[in-house]
Design an enzyme around this catalytic site. Structure first.
Site, mmCIF file in Angstrom:
data_model
loop_
_atom_site.group_PDB
_atom_site.id
_atom_site.type_symbol
_atom_site.label_atom_id
_atom_site.label_comp_id
_atom_site.label_asym_id
_atom_site.label_seq_id
_atom_site.Cartn_x
_atom_site.Cartn_y
_atom_site.Cartn_z
ATOM 1 N N GLY A 263 -14.406 -81.443 20.974
ATOM 2 C CA GLY A 263 -15.849 -81.854 19.937
ATOM 3 C C GLY A 263 -16.730 -81.420 19.035
ATOM 4 O O GLY A 263 -16.599 -81.624 17.539
ATOM 5 N N CYS B 195 -19.353 -78.754 24.966
ATOM 6 C CA CYS B 195 -19.629 -80.554 25.340
ATOM 7 C C CYS B 195 -18.827 -80.247 26.740
ATOM 8 O O CYS B 195 -18.688 -79.343 26.978
ATOM 9 C CB CYS B 195 -19.205 -80.781 24.257
ATOM 10 S SG CYS B 195 -17.046 -80.857 23.555
ATOM 11 N N GLY B 196 -18.238 -81.204 26.936
ATOM 12 C CA GLY B 196 -17.632 -81.888 27.497
ATOM 13 C C GLY B 196 -16.084 -81.190 28.057
ATOM 14 O O GLY B 196 -15.947 -80.629 28.958
ATOM 15 N N THR B 197 -15.351 -81.009 27.003
ATOM 16 C CA THR B 197 -14.092 -79.875 26.991
ATOM 17 C C THR B 197 -14.630 -78.840 25.584
ATOM 18 O O THR B 197 -14.113 -77.599 25.695
ATOM 19 C CB THR B 197 -13.351 -80.545 26.048
ATOM 20 O OG1 THR B 197 -13.575 -80.860 24.648
ATOM 21 C CG2 THR B 197 -12.379 -81.218 26.828
ATOM 22 N N ARG C 25 -7.913 -55.618 7.394
ATOM 23 C CA ARG C 25 -6.552 -57.325 7.088
ATOM 24 C C ARG C 25 -7.560 -58.026 7.788
ATOM 25 O O ARG C 25 -7.239 -59.041 7.481
ATOM 26 C CB ARG C 25 -5.559 -56.337 7.847
ATOM 27 C CG ARG C 25 -5.973 -56.188 9.299
ATOM 28 C CD ARG C 25 -4.328 -55.934 9.700
ATOM 29 N NE ARG C 25 -4.229 -56.240 11.652
ATOM 30 C CZ ARG C 25 -4.822 -55.439 12.319
ATOM 31 N NH1 ARG C 25 -5.030 -53.825 11.829
ATOM 32 N NH2 ARG C 25 -4.097 -55.909 13.276
ATOM 33 N N HIS C 26 -8.390 -58.175 8.834
ATOM 34 C CA HIS C 26 -9.049 -59.363 9.443
ATOM 35 C C HIS C 26 -10.368 -59.547 8.661
ATOM 36 O O HIS C 26 -10.701 -60.564 7.839
ATOM 37 C CB HIS C 26 -9.897 -59.048 10.422
ATOM 38 C CG HIS C 26 -8.936 -58.366 11.212
ATOM 39 N ND1 HIS C 26 -8.332 -59.472 12.092
ATOM 40 C CD2 HIS C 26 -9.225 -56.530 12.314
ATOM 41 C CE1 HIS C 26 -7.024 -58.434 13.264
ATOM 42 N NE2 HIS C 26 -7.848 -57.129 13.331
ATOM 43 N N ASP D 48 -24.552 -81.250 24.361
ATOM 44 C CA ASP D 48 -24.506 -82.696 24.464
ATOM 45 C C ASP D 48 -24.764 -83.178 26.087
ATOM 46 O O ASP D 48 -24.400 -82.126 26.696
ATOM 47 C CB ASP D 48 -23.520 -83.770 23.943
ATOM 48 C CG ASP D 48 -21.628 -83.725 24.477
ATOM 49 O OD1 ASP D 48 -22.156 -83.159 25.585
ATOM 50 O OD2 ASP D 48 -21.130 -84.196 24.121
ATOM 51 N N HIS D 49 -24.647 -84.033 26.439
ATOM 52 C CA HIS D 49 -23.792 -84.495 28.114
ATOM 53 C C HIS D 49 -23.812 -84.360 28.833
ATOM 54 O O HIS D 49 -23.305 -83.257 29.718
ATOM 55 C CB HIS D 49 -24.202 -86.082 28.329
ATOM 56 C CG HIS D 49 -23.551 -86.835 27.573
ATOM 57 N ND1 HIS D 49 -23.195 -86.969 26.026
ATOM 58 C CD2 HIS D 49 -22.801 -87.484 28.092
ATOM 59 C CE1 HIS D 49 -22.453 -86.910 25.693
ATOM 60 N NE2 HIS D 49 -21.367 -88.379 26.926
ATOM 61 N N HIS E 258 -11.435 -60.320 15.444
ATOM 62 C CA HIS E 258 -10.223 -61.008 14.881
ATOM 63 C C HIS E 258 -11.533 -61.780 13.467
ATOM 64 O O HIS E 258 -10.364 -61.697 12.000
ATOM 65 C CB HIS E 258 -9.478 -60.917 15.372
ATOM 66 C CG HIS E 258 -8.530 -59.697 15.474
ATOM 67 N ND1 HIS E 258 -7.100 -60.078 15.582
ATOM 68 C CD2 HIS E 258 -8.903 -58.510 15.472
ATOM 69 C CE1 HIS E 258 -6.693 -58.948 16.423
ATOM 70 N NE2 HIS E 258 -7.726 -57.798 16.222
HETATM 71 C C1 RB5 Z 1 -18.837 -86.606 25.878
HETATM 72 O O1 RB5 Z 1 -18.185 -87.870 26.883
HETATM 73 C C2 RB5 Z 1 -17.054 -86.137 25.739
HETATM 74 O O2 RB5 Z 1 -15.961 -86.983 24.829
HETATM 75 C C3 RB5 Z 1 -17.236 -85.146 25.047
HETATM 76 O O3 RB5 Z 1 -18.556 -84.091 25.509
HETATM 77 C C4 RB5 Z 1 -16.819 -84.265 24.291
HETATM 78 O O4 RB5 Z 1 -15.605 -83.139 25.369
HETATM 79 C C5 RB5 Z 1 -15.972 -84.772 23.013
HETATM 80 O O5 RB5 Z 1 -15.010 -83.465 22.464
#
Ligand code: RB5
Length: 146
Positions: free
Chosen positions: A71, A66-68, A133-134, A9-10, A99
């Protein structure tokens, strides 16, 4: 040649650009599923595009950003046949393959350093699923889809 599908995403757009350049220098074909600008988009849409390339067998595995990483990973894991993992260090990168037999790896464009992401991709690509097992556990994960 190994085929990889990539999408962001952005929030992951900048890191996607860096990783695309990096993967170009390796013996890989990369399918870029977008996004193609820093305009806001919804990460589940991108997860679906990359996930479908992996499920169809067009790509061996996928990279989602994505940002983190959270999501887009949650979204990918809703797709039948996908095992997506957020990677946070080299050990997690190795375990995700050995695994969990992950078929999509996820990063945070705002939380993962580009060099660290490159290194984790390297480790993931070198690792092999251990089976045994995995396999039993991965089969149990997949049976949750039924
Ligand atoms: C977008 O601002 C942010 O919510 C998305 O990139 C992400 O981090 C979501 O998990």
């Amino acid at each position: 040649m190994r085929v990889i599908a990539i999408g962001s995403d952005h929030g992951g757009y900048e890191l996607k650009g860096v990783l695309l350049e990096y993967l170009k220098g390796k013996k890989t074909k990369v399918i870029d599923c977008g996004t193609f600008s820093s305009d806001t988009v919804d990460y589940p849409d991108i997860a679906k595009l990359v996930g479908s390339k992996v499920v169809s067998g067009e790509a061996e595995f996928g990279i989602l950003i994505c940002g983190t990483g959270i999501g887009i990973c949650m979204s990918a894991n809703k797709i039948r046949g996908i095992r997506a993992a957020v990677l946070y260090n080299d050990y997690a990168a190795r375990m995700a393959k050995e695994h969990n037999d992950a078929n999509i790896i996820c990063f945070g464009g705002r939380t993962t350093e580009p060099d660290a992401a490159k290194q984790m991709i390297e480790v993931f690509m070198k690792s092999k699923f251990k089976g045994g097992r995995h396999q039993t556990r991965v089969d149990k994960i997949m049976s949750i889809e039924e």
